[in-house]
Design an enzyme around this catalytic site. Structure first.
Site, PDB file in Angstrom:
ATOM      1  N   ARG A  77       0.829  -1.195   0.000  1.00 28.93           N
ATOM      2  CA  ARG A  77       0.000   0.000   0.000  1.00 28.93           C
ATOM      3  C   ARG A  77       0.869   1.253   0.000  1.00 28.93           C
ATOM      4  O   ARG A  77       1.015   1.942  -1.003  1.00 28.93           O
ATOM      5  CB  ARG A  77      -0.959  -0.015   1.197  1.00 28.93           C
ATOM      6  CG  ARG A  77      -2.132   0.968   1.077  1.00 28.93           C
ATOM      7  CD  ARG A  77      -1.785   2.399   1.439  1.00 28.93           C
ATOM      8  NE  ARG A  77      -1.286   2.543   2.794  1.00 28.93           N
ATOM      9  CZ  ARG A  77      -0.842   3.687   3.301  1.00 28.93           C
ATOM     10  NH1 ARG A  77      -0.803   4.784   2.547  1.00 28.93           N
ATOM     11  NH2 ARG A  77      -0.384   3.750   4.541  1.00 28.93           N
ATOM     12  N   ASP A  78       1.494   1.540   1.111  1.00 25.79           N
ATOM     13  CA  ASP A  78       2.260   2.775   1.232  1.00 25.79           C
ATOM     14  C   ASP A  78       3.482   2.757   0.318  1.00 25.79           C
ATOM     15  O   ASP A  78       3.887   3.795  -0.208  1.00 25.79           O
ATOM     16  CB  ASP A  78       2.688   2.964   2.688  1.00 25.79           C
ATOM     17  CG  ASP A  78       3.164   4.372   2.985  1.00 25.79           C
ATOM     18  OD1 ASP A  78       3.170   5.208   2.069  1.00 25.79           O
ATOM     19  OD2 ASP A  78       3.530   4.648   4.137  1.00 25.79           O
ATOM     20  N   HIS A  87       4.326   4.336  12.725  1.00 24.69           N
ATOM     21  CA  HIS A  87       4.517   4.185  11.282  1.00 24.69           C
ATOM     22  C   HIS A  87       5.611   5.181  10.904  1.00 24.69           C
ATOM     23  O   HIS A  87       5.368   6.380  10.825  1.00 24.69           O
ATOM     24  CB  HIS A  87       3.200   4.510  10.560  1.00 24.69           C
ATOM     25  CG  HIS A  87       3.281   4.459   9.072  1.00 24.69           C
ATOM     26  ND1 HIS A  87       2.758   3.425   8.328  1.00 24.69           N
ATOM     27  CD2 HIS A  87       3.821   5.324   8.172  1.00 24.69           C
ATOM     28  CE1 HIS A  87       2.969   3.664   7.042  1.00 24.69           C
ATOM     29  NE2 HIS A  87       3.616   4.804   6.917  1.00 24.69           N
ATOM     30  N   HIS A 144       8.698   6.809   8.678  1.00 27.05           N
ATOM     31  CA  HIS A 144       9.466   7.055   7.471  1.00 27.05           C
ATOM     32  C   HIS A 144      10.878   7.469   7.904  1.00 27.05           C
ATOM     33  O   HIS A 144      11.122   7.692   9.089  1.00 27.05           O
ATOM     34  CB  HIS A 144       8.787   8.118   6.613  1.00 27.05           C
ATOM     35  CG  HIS A 144       7.491   7.636   6.020  1.00 27.05           C
ATOM     36  ND1 HIS A 144       7.251   7.624   4.666  1.00 27.05           N
ATOM     37  CD2 HIS A 144       6.370   7.124   6.596  1.00 27.05           C
ATOM     38  CE1 HIS A 144       6.043   7.139   4.434  1.00 27.05           C
ATOM     39  NE2 HIS A 144       5.481   6.834   5.595  1.00 27.05           N
ATOM     40  N   CYS A 148       4.158   9.737   0.769  1.00 23.47           N
ATOM     41  CA  CYS A 148       2.794  10.218   0.629  1.00 23.47           C
ATOM     42  C   CYS A 148       2.723  11.165  -0.555  1.00 23.47           C
ATOM     43  O   CYS A 148       3.422  12.184  -0.562  1.00 23.47           O
ATOM     44  CB  CYS A 148       2.330  10.936   1.905  1.00 23.47           C
ATOM     45  SG  CYS A 148       0.675  11.649   1.770  1.00 23.47           S
ATOM     46  N   ASN A 158       9.516   4.672   3.668  1.00 19.35           N
ATOM     47  CA  ASN A 158       9.333   4.003   4.951  1.00 19.35           C
ATOM     48  C   ASN A 158      10.641   3.399   5.449  1.00 19.35           C
ATOM     49  O   ASN A 158      11.555   3.129   4.670  1.00 19.35           O
ATOM     50  CB  ASN A 158       8.311   2.870   4.806  1.00 19.35           C
ATOM     51  CG  ASN A 158       6.906   3.377   4.613  1.00 19.35           C
ATOM     52  OD1 ASN A 158       6.219   3.701   5.570  1.00 19.35           O
ATOM     53  ND2 ASN A 158       6.464   3.435   3.359  1.00 19.35           N
TER      54      ASN A 158
END
Length: 288
Positions: A14-15, A204, A206, A237, A246
């Protein structure tokens, strides 16, 4: 610092993919999931139920969920930003739906097209309308915003409290830019934990300045057990200028293993999964 209960969620599907300038076919995304599961990962963020016109990398989310392996032993979460996304995710049989709001108004307007309160109001109504779905929450720009700068802990607490009032008991706090220093993250974590001692918090992270592993160390020492990462260090993002990738799952796993913290993940198999992802991205269709 030993903590046998650390849980990692890989978010590359996803990310990781949403910020790449290519579209990876559903079959290839399912193959990536198989490789990650084979490496021992038991928590994957598989997709985002968002408008494919805005994020074409996430098209085909329903099809992907139907192809994912080992549904009985692996928890697959998905992301949704609004009522339409939640309805799609629930209809597709998502194990867990993560709803997301920004802590900062600038990012909320860029990412969700509305201010923070309006986004939270909509999410509250959506969660109430889907009592059989399992929800968790994520808070973007929890520490630093590309538009508004540093986010005060009190602002973060207010958003977390809104989610708690919706009945959510697991919240991930995102360093969306990857620039927050460990001390800043710890201060904000402490504020949220004091306000919401019964909520399970995760991070989460980065990684803009190579400080993310230091943040993990500090957070584990403070009792945080849940972390998101992306194999290969991919991600970012699209609606947060300057966002970095990430923290890489393979780096995080090696770092935890070196400190005597088990993860249940095979480093060699994870390296093979990272190679598969790299090769898949190299042959994927470039966005025009």
């Amino acid at each position: 610092m030993n903590n046998p209960n650390v849980v990692l969620t890989d978010v590359v599907l996803r990310d990781g993919l949403q910020d790449e300038p290519v579209v990876v076919p559903v079959a290839d995304r399912a193959a990536i999931a198989e490789a990650l599961v084979a490496a021992g990962l038991r928590n994957l963020e598989a997709a985002s139920f968002v408008n494919p016109d805005r994020v074409p990398q996430m098209a085909g989310a329903e099809d992907l969920l139907s192809r994912l392996p080992d549904r009985d032993t692996v928890r697959y979460s998905v992301l949704a930003l609004n009522a339409r996304g939640v309805a799609r995710a629930a209809a597709a049989g998502a194990d867990e739906i993560t709803v997301v709001a920004s802590a900062s108004p600038g990012h909320s307007r860029a990412n969700a097209g509305r201010d923070v309160d309006a986004a939270l109001d909509d999410l509250a109504a959506t969660i109430a309308a889907n009592p059989h779905a399992r929800f968790t929450a994520g808070i973007s720009t929890a520490f630093v915003c590309p538009f508004d700068g540093d986010v005060p802990p009190s602002t973060l607490v207010a958003v977390a409290e809104r989610f708690a009032r919706m009945g959510i008991r697991r919240i991930g706090l995102a360093d969306t830019l990857g620039t927050a220093e460990p001390d800043q993250v710890l201060r904000s974590l402490a504020a949220v934990r004091e306000a919401l001692p019964d909520v399970d918090l995760g991070l989460h992270l980065h990684n803009a300045r190579g400080q993310a592993l230091s943040t993990v160390d500090a957070a584990v020492s403070a009792g945080i057990a849940r972390f998101d990462s992306a194999t290969g260090g991919y991600g970012g993002c699209p609606f947060a200028p300057g966002a970095h990738g990430n923290i890489a799952t393979e780096e995080l796993v090696a770092h935890l293993h070196a400190r005597g913290i088990p993860t249940g993940i095979d480093e060699h198999a994870l390296a093979e999964a990272a190679t598969l992802i790299k090769d898949t991205l190299a042959r994927a269709t470039v966005l025009t």
